[in-house]
Design a protein around this motif. Structure first.
Motif, PDB file in Angstrom:
ATOM      1  N   SER A 860       0.823  -1.217   0.000  1.00 31.54           N
ATOM      2  CA  SER A 860       0.000   0.000   0.000  1.00 31.54           C
ATOM      3  C   SER A 860       0.850   1.258   0.000  1.00 31.54           C
ATOM      4  O   SER A 860       0.362   2.326  -0.332  1.00 31.54           O
ATOM      5  CB  SER A 860      -0.891   0.006   1.234  1.00 31.54           C
ATOM      6  OG  SER A 860      -0.080  -0.117   2.383  1.00 31.54           O
ATOM      7  N   VAL A 861       2.118   1.151   0.363  1.00 27.84           N
ATOM      8  CA  VAL A 861       2.915   2.374   0.453  1.00 27.84           C
ATOM      9  C   VAL A 861       3.594   2.736  -0.861  1.00 27.84           C
ATOM     10  O   VAL A 861       4.194   3.796  -0.982  1.00 27.84           O
ATOM     11  CB  VAL A 861       3.982   2.257   1.564  1.00 27.84           C
ATOM     12  CG1 VAL A 861       3.318   2.082   2.903  1.00 27.84           C
ATOM     13  CG2 VAL A 861       4.947   1.130   1.264  1.00 27.84           C
ATOM     14  N   CYS A 862       3.510   1.858  -1.840  1.00 28.00           N
ATOM     15  CA  CYS A 862       4.169   2.167  -3.114  1.00 28.00           C
ATOM     16  C   CYS A 862       3.294   3.103  -3.931  1.00 28.00           C
ATOM     17  O   CYS A 862       2.169   2.763  -4.255  1.00 28.00           O
ATOM     18  CB  CYS A 862       4.441   0.904  -3.923  1.00 28.00           C
ATOM     19  SG  CYS A 862       5.170   1.310  -5.522  1.00 28.00           S
ATOM     20  N   PRO A 863       3.798   4.289  -4.260  1.00 28.72           N
ATOM     21  CA  PRO A 863       2.962   5.255  -4.972  1.00 28.72           C
ATOM     22  C   PRO A 863       2.702   4.877  -6.423  1.00 28.72           C
ATOM     23  O   PRO A 863       1.813   5.427  -7.054  1.00 28.72           O
ATOM     24  CB  PRO A 863       3.772   6.549  -4.898  1.00 28.72           C
ATOM     25  CG  PRO A 863       5.179   6.109  -4.727  1.00 28.72           C
ATOM     26  CD  PRO A 863       5.141   4.817  -3.978  1.00 28.72           C
ATOM     27  N   VAL A 864       3.487   3.930  -6.960  1.00 31.89           N
ATOM     28  CA  VAL A 864       3.356   3.640  -8.390  1.00 31.89           C
ATOM     29  C   VAL A 864       2.930   2.196  -8.662  1.00 31.89           C
ATOM     30  O   VAL A 864       3.130   1.690  -9.761  1.00 31.89           O
ATOM     31  CB  VAL A 864       4.681   3.939  -9.129  1.00 31.89           C
ATOM     32  CG1 VAL A 864       4.945   5.420  -9.154  1.00 31.89           C
ATOM     33  CG2 VAL A 864       5.836   3.198  -8.478  1.00 31.89           C
ATOM     34  N   TYR A 865       2.368   1.535  -7.666  1.00 31.25           N
ATOM     35  CA  TYR A 865       1.889   0.159  -7.863  1.00 31.25           C
ATOM     36  C   TYR A 865       2.990  -0.774  -8.352  1.00 31.25           C
ATOM     37  O   TYR A 865       2.713  -1.743  -9.056  1.00 31.25           O
ATOM     38  CB  TYR A 865       0.741   0.118  -8.881  1.00 31.25           C
ATOM     39  CG  TYR A 865      -0.608   0.481  -8.323  1.00 31.25           C
ATOM     40  CD1 TYR A 865      -1.200  -0.262  -7.307  1.00 31.25           C
ATOM     41  CD2 TYR A 865      -1.325   1.568  -8.828  1.00 31.25           C
ATOM     42  CE1 TYR A 865      -2.448   0.075  -6.808  1.00 31.25           C
ATOM     43  CE2 TYR A 865      -2.574   1.902  -8.329  1.00 31.25           C
ATOM     44  CZ  TYR A 865      -3.126   1.150  -7.315  1.00 31.25           C
ATOM     45  OH  TYR A 865      -4.366   1.474  -6.822  1.00 31.25           O
ATOM     46  N   ALA A 866       4.246  -0.495  -7.986  1.00 32.31           N
ATOM     47  CA  ALA A 866       5.319  -1.389  -8.431  1.00 32.31           C
ATOM     48  C   ALA A 866       5.224  -2.726  -7.714  1.00 32.31           C
ATOM     49  O   ALA A 866       5.800  -3.713  -8.152  1.00 32.31           O
ATOM     50  CB  ALA A 866       6.680  -0.762  -8.184  1.00 32.31           C
ATOM     51  N   ASN A 880       9.777  -2.863 -13.709  1.00 32.94           N
ATOM     52  CA  ASN A 880       9.692  -1.753 -14.660  1.00 32.94           C
ATOM     53  C   ASN A 880       8.916  -0.575 -14.098  1.00 32.94           C
ATOM     54  O   ASN A 880       9.090   0.548 -14.536  1.00 32.94           O
ATOM     55  CB  ASN A 880       9.020  -2.213 -15.953  1.00 32.94           C
ATOM     56  CG  ASN A 880       9.829  -3.293 -16.631  1.00 32.94           C
ATOM     57  OD1 ASN A 880      10.928  -3.612 -16.155  1.00 32.94           O
ATOM     58  ND2 ASN A 880       9.314  -3.865 -17.678  1.00 32.94           N
ATOM     59  N   ARG A 881       8.032  -0.828 -13.144  1.00 29.58           N
ATOM     60  CA  ARG A 881       7.241   0.273 -12.606  1.00 29.58           C
ATOM     61  C   ARG A 881       7.982   1.000 -11.491  1.00 29.58           C
ATOM     62  O   ARG A 881       7.641   2.114 -11.138  1.00 29.58           O
ATOM     63  CB  ARG A 881       5.945  -0.270 -12.018  1.00 29.58           C
ATOM     64  CG  ARG A 881       4.883  -0.589 -13.029  1.00 29.58           C
ATOM     65  CD  ARG A 881       3.649  -1.055 -12.282  1.00 29.58           C
ATOM     66  NE  ARG A 881       2.762  -1.827 -13.139  1.00 29.58           N
ATOM     67  CZ  ARG A 881       1.790  -2.597 -12.665  1.00 29.58           C
ATOM     68  NH1 ARG A 881       1.600  -2.698 -11.371  1.00 29.58           N
ATOM     69  NH2 ARG A 881       1.014  -3.261 -13.486  1.00 29.58           N
ATOM     70  N   TYR A 887      10.218   2.855  -0.035  1.00 26.99           N
ATOM     71  CA  TYR A 887       9.281   2.827   1.084  1.00 26.99           C
ATOM     72  C   TYR A 887       8.892   1.386   1.406  1.00 26.99           C
ATOM     73  O   TYR A 887       8.757   1.001   2.566  1.00 26.99           O
ATOM     74  CB  TYR A 887       8.042   3.665   0.719  1.00 26.99           C
ATOM     75  CG  TYR A 887       7.192   4.127   1.879  1.00 26.99           C
ATOM     76  CD1 TYR A 887       7.353   3.606   3.158  1.00 26.99           C
ATOM     77  CD2 TYR A 887       6.210   5.106   1.690  1.00 26.99           C
ATOM     78  CE1 TYR A 887       6.566   4.048   4.205  1.00 26.99           C
ATOM     79  CE2 TYR A 887       5.425   5.548   2.740  1.00 26.99           C
ATOM     80  CZ  TYR A 887       5.606   5.012   4.001  1.00 26.99           C
ATOM     81  OH  TYR A 887       4.830   5.448   5.040  1.00 26.99           O
ATOM     82  N   CYS A 888       8.753   0.568   0.360  1.00 24.70           N
ATOM     83  CA  CYS A 888       8.320  -0.820   0.576  1.00 24.70           C
ATOM     84  C   CYS A 888       9.279  -1.533   1.520  1.00 24.70           C
ATOM     85  O   CYS A 888       8.865  -2.241   2.423  1.00 24.70           O
ATOM     86  CB  CYS A 888       8.225  -1.562  -0.747  1.00 24.70           C
ATOM     87  SG  CYS A 888       9.698  -1.444  -1.747  1.00 24.70           S
ATOM     88  N   SER A 889      10.570  -1.303   1.289  1.00 24.18           N
ATOM     89  CA  SER A 889      11.544  -1.978   2.148  1.00 24.18           C
ATOM     90  C   SER A 889      11.462  -1.449   3.573  1.00 24.18           C
ATOM     91  O   SER A 889      11.507  -2.212   4.532  1.00 24.18           O
ATOM     92  CB  SER A 889      12.955  -1.773   1.605  1.00 24.18           C
ATOM     93  OG  SER A 889      13.899  -2.286   2.516  1.00 24.18           O
TER      94      SER A 889
ATOM     95  N   ARG B 142      -3.439   5.171  -2.314  1.00 28.73           N
ATOM     96  CA  ARG B 142      -3.400   4.708  -0.924  1.00 28.73           C
ATOM     97  C   ARG B 142      -2.030   4.958  -0.308  1.00 28.73           C
ATOM     98  O   ARG B 142      -1.836   4.768   0.887  1.00 28.73           O
ATOM     99  CB  ARG B 142      -3.717   3.217  -0.851  1.00 28.73           C
ATOM    100  CG  ARG B 142      -5.107   2.887  -1.354  1.00 28.73           C
ATOM    101  CD  ARG B 142      -5.366   1.393  -1.288  1.00 28.73           C
ATOM    102  NE  ARG B 142      -6.392   1.024  -2.254  1.00 28.73           N
ATOM    103  CZ  ARG B 142      -6.136   0.607  -3.483  1.00 28.73           C
ATOM    104  NH1 ARG B 142      -4.876   0.504  -3.884  1.00 28.73           N
ATOM    105  NH2 ARG B 142      -7.106   0.312  -4.317  1.00 28.73           N
ATOM    106  N   SER B 143      -1.075   5.355  -1.146  1.00 27.62           N
ATOM    107  CA  SER B 143       0.285   5.509  -0.640  1.00 27.62           C
ATOM    108  C   SER B 143       0.512   6.893  -0.045  1.00 27.62           C
ATOM    109  O   SER B 143       0.270   7.902  -0.713  1.00 27.62           O
ATOM    110  CB  SER B 143       1.286   5.290  -1.768  1.00 27.62           C
ATOM    111  OG  SER B 143       2.549   5.792  -1.365  1.00 27.62           O
ATOM    112  N   PRO B 144       0.978   6.953   1.180  1.00 30.12           N
ATOM    113  CA  PRO B 144       1.288   8.247   1.792  1.00 30.12           C
ATOM    114  C   PRO B 144       2.206   9.097   0.915  1.00 30.12           C
ATOM    115  O   PRO B 144       2.102  10.312   0.911  1.00 30.12           O
ATOM    116  CB  PRO B 144       1.979   7.875   3.097  1.00 30.12           C
ATOM    117  CG  PRO B 144       1.451   6.527   3.436  1.00 30.12           C
ATOM    118  CD  PRO B 144       1.211   5.836   2.117  1.00 30.12           C
ATOM    119  N   LEU B 145       3.053   8.439   0.145  1.00 30.89           N
ATOM    120  CA  LEU B 145       3.929   9.229  -0.726  1.00 30.89           C
ATOM    121  C   LEU B 145       3.122   9.951  -1.787  1.00 30.89           C
ATOM    122  O   LEU B 145       3.443  11.064  -2.188  1.00 30.89           O
ATOM    123  CB  LEU B 145       4.972   8.320  -1.382  1.00 30.89           C
ATOM    124  CG  LEU B 145       6.041   7.771  -0.451  1.00 30.89           C
ATOM    125  CD1 LEU B 145       7.049   6.949  -1.225  1.00 30.89           C
ATOM    126  CD2 LEU B 145       6.744   8.890   0.286  1.00 30.89           C
TER     127      LEU B 145
END
Lengths: 1014, 440, 170
Positions: A860-866, A880-881, A887-889, B142-145
């Motif tokens: 949920s924290v990835c802003p680009v759906y990677a 690629n995304r 943040y994920c790590s 949904r991402s805080p960023l």
């Protein structure tokens, strides 16, 4: 054809089987990339496709591993003519599909950038010049025609046809001798068995049939004889749910990986294995518990009371263990291994055999139904005359193949100076090793994966080697070179008359035909093991068992030398995978170190990583100090295999060479080199140095303790199978969650804070959560939900899975400096935790990879759906995304995501090994375990071809495929019948950090601790 | 200020816009050099990869995010003073708000760089923006960023507009006294403002609504920034107190920065009669108040870690105070909790240079607060196996220092080319010129 | 205001005199523009007491912004549903943040545009009925009228204490 398939015992897919048969005629006609350095490759279609190559479809060749004498069966996976992965041959009786870390790394030997790329001749100025094979073979023939003295042909341990060919060649030359040098050849073991059983062989050690196993220095999970096989049979006996059987006790001064899997570690003084074994035998006999003879040896002088002092273990401990050994028969005692190879090594083996005998293990746990023939190896002592002859200048030509005496023999033996006295020296070495640097002519052999050949593992088990691809470099199969030489010398009779090495081999296997093809497809011919017996010979009474006198300064500290699980006898050192693979117990990478007990470190004013010099009368070893809790305070320990000095050593010039600085002392009975032979002094060199290791420690802020966080959980056997010894709950809680109880109540588990800092509210470690992750409804249309179960009771921490993962998924190696910074890329790591209770040290290994959480914090924290959750329950990572916010790590509780801090290089031709099915990640993106999604894809495709669903057990991840202990199970959680689905509900099952409600797809089964005999 | 007249005010402030002195140029060039070094560091990092900075697993964020939060925080005081105090009709605002607002805009411009700098693949930064693309993929809201992207860009836009609108009448003033190129520019920038009754009517109306919009915005922005941490599962980050705690911290650090900037300005440009003790007294009160909130937040964190009994929380907070980074924690406590307590005494609040020194400590302390929260929490996460300490490299440090130069560059240009004080609004609080005393 | 109008411009020193003049002019139904260096509510109340429409525009703008913001989140999430962290495809709470930010953003920008629009900005032609002193400390009244009426208007203004009165021709 289809009938044939049905007859096939191989659990292979039809397609692959056809490929394997095809191979027989195709002889591994590789395609493309056959020159080195590779030309500027153009991207071209296969206009005329080479035989057996379907672009995009893997071809498997059955072959044999030559990384150690065990000779495991291989399936070499090739794509478009390049070998890309080594997997065990499921049909091979030694390894049944598994493969160890070293075996899999053979690929990086094949593609090693440092290999001899062509024949070379030494020039007047001492440098080497590349020459053509014509010139080279002409030169060889000339020299052999007029050797100007005797000819010595040094080879490594060889079995089967190759050995025969060498002998035939040496025989034909006349005035020639074949010298066989294998650093770890188990001479003491064979000699000990000769004395005890009258057979100088290595018998079958059937761990699965043993009640109790006592090991005296034999590291059978790492390097001893046939580790993959033993890891499997041991797990089958002691792992999984095999709870009724007895314990593994290890007697060694320094805790090996095998020791770390033992239920009890008895830290005896080095060299006293025999005394310890006999002491226990004495108890068993004295108390009338003996189930076998003592070979006419009077044991009374070895009563615990008499030897306890020398062994360094209280007599009552020996007594207790002896009774346990007798009670939980049949008992198997094994001795040997490099760490126990002292001047009394043979006696240790005899003593262990006596203990096995009185423990009732003979004929069941130990028998001669199938023996291991290591070929005609010579003990180190037997090499001395050969070296003398060189020194005497009577040797005109020296041929060296498959062995590296300049590195692996004690410097005191002076092989190097002797060799310099030989007029003409020829090396057939694959790598530019120390010995080949001494030579005048280098005729590089093909790598085993490029060669024909065969090897005899156990009696009746003959394995074949076949080329999986054309040679990477301008190398030539040594047997072919010898055959050609024989012809030019006019000595082409008998075996040497064969046109090519392949013909010779085929002939030795009964000539071409269906049988030959079937053997090639199967990887050899495997006879079922015959039931065997073993009876102790009498007349052992004449033997006097004593502890060995250690050489060197009497005030010094005994030095234990053990065989490095990764580097083995040194042949692993040039493979980046093995260098970056942490040592299984110390977790040090890319380096060499001396293990010292933390208390001793304090006394010596050392801290981890200090650069120190070990001095023996015969040399100095410079290395780094490592505080290891698993070693006697009065002992130092170093591993073999590092410290190469050869030029061009891109990966392997690290640390010091242990063999080099050892004195030339031998096991009196067998003449084996005594690795445990000397006392040493230790001084700081003052040089600035840094060790790189995983798992951290007080200095980096990381920990080797799990701080009560329940990562590697365990449960006492007494709780699973309550007996009269049931311990109180708190004790069990300790072993379950680590150091102290999990909840915050009394004292703080994390920090050992004083009680008053403890919280008023006890923590609720496991949240009362639903079994299913929230919103998993979206996946209801998906056919599968993938999950994994890892049995910590089977896992022994050998790390074969780690290499398998790196090979399958193109995981980059980053080098010592980056690992030291905490930037290792491995997708799968084995966390090693120490537990101490009742003053006993317990080691736990837990493989940690992406847990593919049902509610993954990283997503949920990835802003680009990677990264997101795919319908089949995978935590998908789309490189690629990724834009690299990392943040994920940060948000991953398991910290299993690796970030590409740089662009990591695979030096040519190491990049040939890359798996075309997996993206190679570039700098700036995150990566992690994908549950081998490409293999899932593959399995689903095959299922689709046959219009069915993927069967349970059909889809195996790389780590699972290679695991010798079968600790990993992967499958579909939606299938109520699948093994995973059943195991997830197992009474030992738990999930790491369950309280965070991440709903991991990986379930761990608690390790079973056996603090007391069953 | 009764001695002041409209005319005097004009003269005083227009004098600031006279051509820069040598000292100014020297300062400016030095500033550019530092900035250039920072830029070089960034270019090097883009070339070699993020590894050029000292980050690693588990500390995947470090100085860059610290700087980001620090600068966003600085910005908040500006909006607070210009918007919130405007709504409260607080008169001491008029003299200081222009500088504060300028600071806001420049601070947010600086902060906005760091999310880019810390990207592993900065060349794809635009993937964070919602725009239709051939991949058919939109950002993950949904991402805080992603919230940051919206919050910070909105904040930058609104505060710039607010800043500009406030400038219009003053630019008109500047226009009338300027000549040559400057006149052209000011004419353009003032949009031809005359000050007619209609213009004033709409202007005042709009101004109120800018203030009304900016006020909740300022609170939302730093709440969102705090949720970058609070929304994660990490012990030390995952706390409901974060939003108010960060907002207070932001205002605290912002006021600190305002004081740090104003005291030298006051001295250099001789603005003593506009920036009186009264102003510093008021700002000192805000400083004290926010400092107390922050202190309370620190205490609450520690208490909850202990009271909850959550072992992970306990461990991380114990490590925060007494672990390898404990020193940073205590620096933070000293600068943010203890030193500002001096503001309890009015004599301290009205001692301009005293306030200056305190404000410096506040800036340092608040930078360390973010450093401690980010780096220490990450380095002491769930799995002890991966615990590691972070060591910054030259690149981390260079870029961080460069960011101060970047901010400084804009501020130096601002004080020389725009009215650094709200001329019109200062006039507003002067008595209007009358012929006969007003009939009550 | 493309073509210049003619009219009378008076410069006052004091607010109260200005107000007197305004009152007088209002009696003879004159249209006028008052120019001041600072906003002055007395004058404002005197000259017109209608409410500015800017606030309405801002309100509408904010409303639109909010709707746009939420629609963006909702539509894009449904457009390609990807589950993360087991959260709903339509995760309302996080979307509220975007909604709020868009409200402020669009609202603020409409506010700006509306203000400029209603106050007739930008208008770089500042010479008409303007005197630089109005940005300093003088108050001005600008009465658009023809040459014929100029005298009368000027008289009124002078009589109320304008320190200077001049006629700007077209």
């Amino acid at each position: 054809m289809s009938d044939e398939i049905n007859e096939q015992p191989l659990p292979l897919r039809r397609r692959e089987f056809l490929k394997l048969v095809g191979v027989a005629t195709a002889a591994g006609a590789g395609a493309g990339c056959l020159e080195f350095p590779p030309p500027n490759e153009l991207i071209q279609p296969y206009v005329t496709a080479p035989e057996n190559i379907i672009p995009g479809v893997a071809t498997y060749y059955a072959s044999t591993c030559r990384e150690c004498p065990a000779a495991c069966g291989l399936h070499v996976k090739t794509r478009e003519g390049r070998a890309i992965k080594l997997e065990g041959n499921p049909a091979h009786p030694v390894n049944l599909g598994s493969l160890c870390a070293r075996g899999q790394s053979a690929l990086q030997g094949l593609y090693n950038p440092d290999r001899h790329a062509s024949p070379k001749q030494r020039q007047a100025d001492g440098t080497f010049k590349e020459i053509t094979w014509e010139e080279a073979e002409k030169l060889l023939a000339e020299k052999l025609a007029a050797p100007g003295g005797a000819i010595q042909f040094w080879t490594g341990q060889e079995t089967g046809t190759r050995a025969a060919l060498y002998d035939a060649f040496v025989g034909a030359l006349g005035s020639a001798e074949r010298v066989v040098h294998e650093p770890f050849a188990w001479e003491a073991l064979r000699e000990g068995n000769r004395l005890a059983f009258g057979r100088a062989e290595i018998p079958t050690y059937d761990f699965a049939a043993a009640g109790s196993v006592f090991t005296f220095g034999a590291d059978f999970l790492e390097t001893w004889i046939s580790p993959v096989e033993y890891a499997r049979t041991f797990a089958a006996r002691h792992g999984g749910d095999k709870l009724e059987l007895g314990r593994l006790i290890t007697f060694e001064p320094r805790l090996s990986l095998t020791g770390s899997n033992a239920d009890e570690w008895v830290a005896i003084k080095p060299g006293t294995e025999a005394l310890a074994a006999l002491a226990m035998a004495q108890v068993i006999v004295a108390e009338g518990l003996a189930r076998g003879s003592t070979g006419g040896l009077d044991l009374t002088p070895y009563a615990p009371a008499n030897v306890a002092e020398q062994v360094g273990v209280p007599a009552d401990v020996l007594g207790r263990l002896a009774r346990e050994f007798a009670a939980n028969g049949p008992g198997l005692a094994i001795a040997g291994g490099i760490a126990a190879q002292s001047a009394r090594a043979t006696h240790a083996v005899v003593a262990a055999n006596i203990l096995t005998s009185v423990g009732g293990g003979l004929g069941t746990a130990l028998h001669f139904g199938r023996t291991l023939d290591l070929g005609r190896t010579q003990s180190t002592r037997e090499l001395v005359p050969a070296i003398e002859r060189m020194n005497g200048g009577t040797v005109g030509v020296l041929l060296v193949h498959g062995t590296n005496p300049a590195y692996s023999l004690p410097g005191a033996l002076g092989f190097e100076t002797a060799a310099k006295k030989v007029a003409f020296k020829v090396s057939f070495s694959i790598d530019p090793d120390e010995t080949s640097q001494l030579c005048d002519l280098i005729l590089p052999d093909n790598h085993p994966l490029e060669s024909w050949g065969d090897a005899q593992a156990w009696t009746g088990v003959r394995s074949l080697l076949q080329p999986a691809m054309r040679p990477v470099f301008r190398t030539k199969s040594t047997p072919d070179v010898l055959l050609a030489a024989a012809k030019t010398l006019g000595k082409a009779q008998g075996m040497l008359a064969a046109a090519t090495w392949r013909d010779a081999l085929t002939a030795a296997w009964g000539g071409p035909g269906a049988a030959w093809d079937a053997a090639l497809a199967a990887g050899g011919s495997f006879a079922a093991p015959a039931p065997g017996t073993a009876t102790l010979a009498g007349g052992l009474g004449s033997l006097a068992f004593t502890a060995p006198e250690l050489g060197g300064d009497a005030a010094g500290t005994p030095l234990v030398v053990y065989a490095s699980p990764n580097m083995y006898d040194g042949r692993g050192a040039n493979k980046p995978w093995l260098q970056e693979l942490p040592d299984p117990v110390t977790k040090v990478v890319w380096d060499h170190w001396v293990e010292i007990h933390p208390d001793t470190m304090k006394q010596l004013g050392l801290k981890r990583g200090d650069h120190v010099a070990l001095k023996t009368p015969t040399g100095t070893l410079e290395t780094a100090a490592y505080d290891y809790i698993g070693i006697r305070p009065d002992v130092f320990a170093v591993g073999t295999g590092q410290g190469h000095t050869a030029v061009g050593g891109r990966y392997w010039k690290r640390g010091g060479n242990v063999a080099g600085f050892l004195p030339a002392t031998y096991d009196e009975a067998s003449g084996a080199l005594a690795y445990v032979a000397v006392r040493t002094s230790l001084n700081k060199t003052g040089k600035k140095y840094k060790l790189a290791y995983l798992g951290g420690d007080p200095y980096t802020g990381g920990q080797s303790r799990q701080m009560g966080r329940g990562i590697a959980q365990a449960i006492p056997l007494t709780e699973l199978r309550p007996t009269e010894h049931t311990e109180d709950k708190r004790e069990s809680h300790m072993s379950e969650h680590g150091d102290v109880e999990h909840a915050g109540g009394h004292g703080d588990p994390m920090l050992h804070l004083p009680g008053f800092i403890g919280s008023p509210v006890p923590a609720d470690p496991i949240a009362h959560a639903a079994k299913e992750a929230p919103n998993s409804a979206y996946a209801k249309h998906a056919k599968y939900k993938w999950g994994m179960v890892i049995d910590l009771n089977s896992c022994n921490g050998c790390q074969a899975c780690v290499v398998a993962c790196s090979a399958e998924n193109n995981v980059a190696f980053v080098g010592k400096e980056q690992v030291d910074k905490g930037r290792e890329m491995m997708w799968l790591r084995i966390e090693r935790y120490y537990e101490e209770h009742d003053g006993k040290l317990e080691v736990r290994h837990v493989p940690v990879m992406c847990q593919h959480c049902g509610a993954a914090p990283c997503e949920s924290v990835c802003p680009v759906y990677a990264t997101y959750h795919n319908p089949e329950g995978l935590n998908a990572m789309i490189y690629n995304r990724c834009v690299g916010t990392r943040y994920c790590s940060n948000n991953c509780p398991y910290k299993v995501r690796a970030f590409n801090w740089f662009h990591y290089d695979f030096p040519v031709p190491l990049n040939w090994q890359l798996n075309p099915d997996v993206t190679v990640r570039d700098k700036g993106v995150m990566e992690k375990c994908s549950f081998c999604v490409q293999r899932i894809r593959d399995a689903k495709d095959h299922a689709k071809d046959e219009a069915r669903d993927v069967r349970d057990g059909e889809m195996v991840t790389a780590c699972q495929q290679t695991c010798p202990a079968r600790a990993i199970v992967f499958g579909d959680l939606k299938d109520p019948e699948s093994r995973v689905t059943k195991l997830v509900e197992h009474e030992r099952g738990y999930k790491i950090f369950e309280e965070i409600n991440t709903y991991p797809a990986v379930t761990y089964l608690k390790k079973v601790t056996r603090d007391v005999p069953v | 200020m009764s001695t002041l007249t409209y005319k005097k005010v004009n003269e005083d402030f227009l004098s600031l816009l006279r051509n820069p002195t040598k000292a100014w140029y020297v300062l400016f060039v030095l500033d550019l050099l530092v900035l250039a070094f920072g830029a070089a560091c960034w270019i090097y990092q883009i070339q070699t990869g993020m590894g050029a900075a000292g980050k690693m697993r588990p500390v995947m964020w470090a100085l860059y995010i610290t700087d980001f939060v620090f600068w966003v925080g600085i910005g908040h005081a500006g909006t607070l003073i210009s918007a919130v105090l405007f709504l409260f009709r607080s008169r001491f605002r008029n003299a200081i708000y222009r500088t504060a607002e300028g600071m806001t805009v420049f601070a947010v411009m600086t902060a906005g760089l760091f999310p880019l700098i810390h990207l592993g693949r900065v060349w794809f930064f635009y993937w964070l923006l919602p725009y239709p693309n051939q991949r058919g993929l939109w950002p993950n809201f949904r991402s805080p960023l992603e919230w940051d992207v919206f919050a910070v860009s909105t904040y930058l836009t609104i505060s710039s507009v607010f800043f500009f609108v406030g400038l219009i009448p003053d630019l008109a003033v500047a226009r009338e006294s300027a000549t040559g190129l400057r006149k052209k520019i000011y004419t353009l920038a003032s949009l031809g403002w005359r000050g007619t009754n209609t213009q004033w009517k709409h202007y005042n109306n709009a101004y109120i609504y800018f203030a009304a919009l900016a006020t909740p915005l300022v609170f939302s922005v730093h709440s969102v920034v705090s949720w970058d941490f609070a929304m994660s599962v990490n012990p030390g980050w995952h706390g409901t107190i974060f939003a108010p705690y960060f907002v207070a911290g932001a205002i605290f650090s912002g006021i600190g920065m305002v004081i740090t900037l104003m005291v030298p300005m006051r001295k250099i440009f001789g603005l003593e009669k506009y920036l009186t003790d009264w102003h510093f007294d008021s700002m000192g009160k805000i400083l004290l108040f926010t400092s107390l909130i922050v202190t309370y937040a620190y205490a609450t964190e520690m208490f909850m870690a202990w009271y909850s009994g959550n072992p992970f929380e306990k461990s991380v907070f114990w490590d925060r105070a007494f672990g390898p980074l404990g020193w940073a924690y205590w620096v933070m406590v000293l600068c943010n909790c203890l030193i500002p307590l001096l503001c309890i005494k009015k004599t301290v609040r009205t001692n301009v240079w005293g306030m200056f020194i305190i404000s410096i400590f506040v800036n340092i302390g608040m930078w360390f607060e973010r450093f401690v929260i980010i780096v220490q929490s990450l380095s002491h996460n769930f799995d002890p196996w991966v615990w590691r300490q972070y060591h910054p490299t030259l690149v981390d440090v260079g870029i961080s220092i460069g960011s101060f130069a970047w901010f400084g560059m804009f501020f130096l240009l601002f004080i020389k080319f725009l009215p650094a004080m709200a001329i019109v609004e200062i006039k507003e609080i002067l008595p209007v010129p009358r012929k006969k005393a007003r009939a009550a | 205001m493309s073509k210049k109008m003619s009219g009378v411009l008076a410069v006052f020193e004091h607010v109260d005199t200005t107000i007197d003049a305004i009152r007088a002019l209002k009696q003879d139904k004159r249209k006028m523009t008052v120019i001041t260096p600072v906003p002055n509510h007395e004058i404002a109340d005197e000259i017109d007491d209608t409410q500015s429409p800017v606030r309405l525009c801002t309100f509408v703008g904010g409303l639109v912004g909010g709707i746009l913001g939420f629609t963006l989140c909702a539509w894009t999430s449904l457009d390609w549903p990807l589950i993360t962290n087991g959260k709903e495809i339509l995760s309302i709470p996080p979307f509220m943040i975007i909604t709020f930010e868009c409200t402020v953003l669009i609202g603020g920008l409409t506010n700006l545009v509306a203000m400029l629009f209603f106050s007739g900005l930008p208008n770089l032609n500042v010479t008409e009925g303007f005197d630089p002193r109005f940005t300093v400390d003088r108050f001005g009244i600008w009465v658009p009228c023809g040459k014929d009426e100029a005298e009368g208007v000027a008289g009124v203004l002078r009589s109320h204490g304008a320190e200077e009165v001049r006629f700007d021709a077209a």
